[in-house]
Write an enzyme that holds these catalytic residues in place. Structure first.
Site, mmCIF file in Angstrom:
data_model
loop_
_atom_site.group_PDB
_atom_site.id
_atom_site.type_symbol
_atom_site.label_atom_id
_atom_site.label_comp_id
_atom_site.label_asym_id
_atom_site.label_seq_id
_atom_site.Cartn_x
_atom_site.Cartn_y
_atom_site.Cartn_z
ATOM 1 N N LEU A 202 -21.791 11.072 0.048
ATOM 2 C CA LEU A 202 -20.707 10.194 0.493
ATOM 3 C C LEU A 202 -19.358 10.872 0.380
ATOM 4 C CD1 LEU A 202 -20.062 7.362 1.569
ATOM 5 C CD2 LEU A 202 -19.666 6.639 -0.786
ATOM 6 N N TYR A 205 -13.227 8.834 0.538
ATOM 7 C CA TYR A 205 -11.807 9.026 0.812
ATOM 8 C C TYR A 205 -11.037 7.713 0.655
ATOM 9 C CZ TYR A 205 -12.796 13.659 2.741
ATOM 10 O OH TYR A 205 -13.165 14.973 2.905
ATOM 11 N N ILE A 240 -21.315 13.042 -4.426
ATOM 12 C CA ILE A 240 -20.010 12.540 -4.008
ATOM 13 C C ILE A 240 -19.137 13.700 -3.552
ATOM 14 C CG2 ILE A 240 -17.867 11.442 -4.777
ATOM 15 C CD1 ILE A 240 -20.141 9.454 -4.528
ATOM 16 N N LYS A 241 -18.563 13.550 -2.364
ATOM 17 C CA LYS A 241 -17.574 14.523 -1.891
ATOM 18 C C LYS A 241 -16.190 13.881 -1.985
ATOM 19 C CE LYS A 241 -15.424 16.948 1.762
ATOM 20 N NZ LYS A 241 -14.802 16.748 3.073
ATOM 21 N N GLN A 242 -15.273 14.590 -2.648
ATOM 22 C CA GLN A 242 -13.940 14.040 -2.882
ATOM 23 C C GLN A 242 -12.891 15.136 -2.764
ATOM 24 O OE1 GLN A 242 -11.501 11.889 -2.667
ATOM 25 N NE2 GLN A 242 -12.694 10.406 -3.889
#
Length: 359
Positions: A202, A205, A240-242
């Site tokens: 995910l 953002y 998790i992509k942040q």
């Protein structure tokens, strides 16, 4: 000190000592679930993930130069939709051809390639067995006039499964007017992907014009992005992509004057974080169930000559904070392929360097 670490000091310049020797005194590293060769066995096997999901997670961790380390290096190229094809590929028109996107990830030693349903589908039979695919299932398109900012579905989960994808990826704009619908859509998509045996990533953002207060952009604030991560793992995102945190105090700024927003505790700023980038990133990791869901940070936009140093700096911060790797696109594909491979390898070298430890 290894030769690679000496080179790293030179690349980081004046920031080297602050980044490489920082000791985190907020959330201690012994509280974290850190990446390692047995991460799937120790962290995900006790979960509700099926054997097929576990197998695809292991595929991601076993591929590329970082295979077997527990760290991830992913090439994401969805900018043809998110930022428009012309604007994204003008610097290197070769990447209008989807095969070059997959080639860059493969030759660059990445664990996986993340791209659009159309890009990966166009070359699936040639490459799906050579490098794990992450099919990005929703996007913000910029052709509607005037431009709107919303994530809408492209393609289907079943077709991502049929093309041999190891995982699907999606974006939620937390804080936006459309976030409630996006949360429901993506939650349902992730549940179906898990049912079919695919892993989930995910892009967490934040997006709301109100998050810019008195000239400060709080979209990358540690407290707001940390909560976005916490919402992301709640819908069972495996990874998790942040964006890397650049400021803090988003909740405080949005609660100034007569406004009321969210909930905060002063200990979020005094005990759980500091103004150091590694400490702020550790707060992001903590909100990913203390690292049970791995945090991969974004490589960010291309700035030209400083891209290599900027990418390496981001990797150092992520690794020392307890993160799981980097997902870097524009810095790699907006240059000749040979240079893109070198940049991806430089990122990976940070995670392979045993002298770079957890803060």
């Amino acid at each position: 000190m290894s030769v690679a670490t000496k080179s790293l000091y030179e690349m980081l310049g004046d920031e080297a000592d602050n980044l490489l020797n920082h000791e985190c005194k907020t959330i201690s590293k012994d509280q974290l679930h850190l990446p390692g060769s047995d991460f799937v066995d120790t962290i995900w096997t006790p979960s509700d993930r099926s054997n097929r999901v576990l197998a695809n997670l292991q595929r991601l961790f076993d591929n590329g130069r970082l295979g077997g380390t527990g760290y991830l290096s992913i090439l994401p190229v969805d900018q043809g939709i998110e930022h428009s094809g012309g604007a994204s590929f003008a610097k290197n028109p070769a990447y209008f051809d989807p095969e070059n996107i997959v080639k860059l990830a493969h030759e660059g030693g990445c664990n996986a390639v993340a791209s659009t349903y159309g890009v990966l589908g166009s070359v699936a039979r040639k490459y799906a067995h050579k490098i794990p695919f992450v099919v990005k299932i929703n996007h913000n398109e910029l052709l509607t006039y005037p431009n709107t900012f919303d994530q809408i579905m492209f393609g289907t989960i079943e077709e991502a499964y049929n093309m041999g994808a190891a995982a699907i990826g999606a974006t939620i704009y937390f804080g936006s007017d459309e976030s409630a619908r996006q949360i429901v859509e993506v939650s349902e998509a992730f549940a179906y992907a898990h049912e079919l045996g695919m892993a989930t990533i995910l892009w967490c953002y934040t997006r709301n014009n109100a998050f810019k207060v008195n000239g400060v952009d709080y979209h990358t604030a540690a407290d707001l992005t940390g909560q976005a991560n916490h919402l992301g793992v709640t819908i069972e995102a495996d990874i998790i992509k942040q964006k890397l945190p650049e400021v803090n105090g988003g909740y405080k700024a949005l609660n100034a004057g007569d406004s009321s927003y969210g909930k905060l505790d002063e200990k979020m700023y005094t005990d759980l974080t500091s103004d150091h980038p590694i400490d702020m990133t550790r707060y992001q990791v903590a909100n990913c169930y203390m690292g049970r869901a791995g945090l991969i940070n974004s490589g960010g936009a291309s700035s030209g000559a400083s891209d290599m140093a900027d990418a390496v700096k981001t990797a150092v911060i992520n690794k020392r904070a307890g993160g799981m790797g980097l997902i870097s696109g524009r810095k790699a594909f907006q240059r000749p392929m040979k240079e893109g491979v070198e940049l991806l390898n430089a990122i990976q070298d940070v995670y392979l360097d045993e002298d770079i430890t957890i803060a």
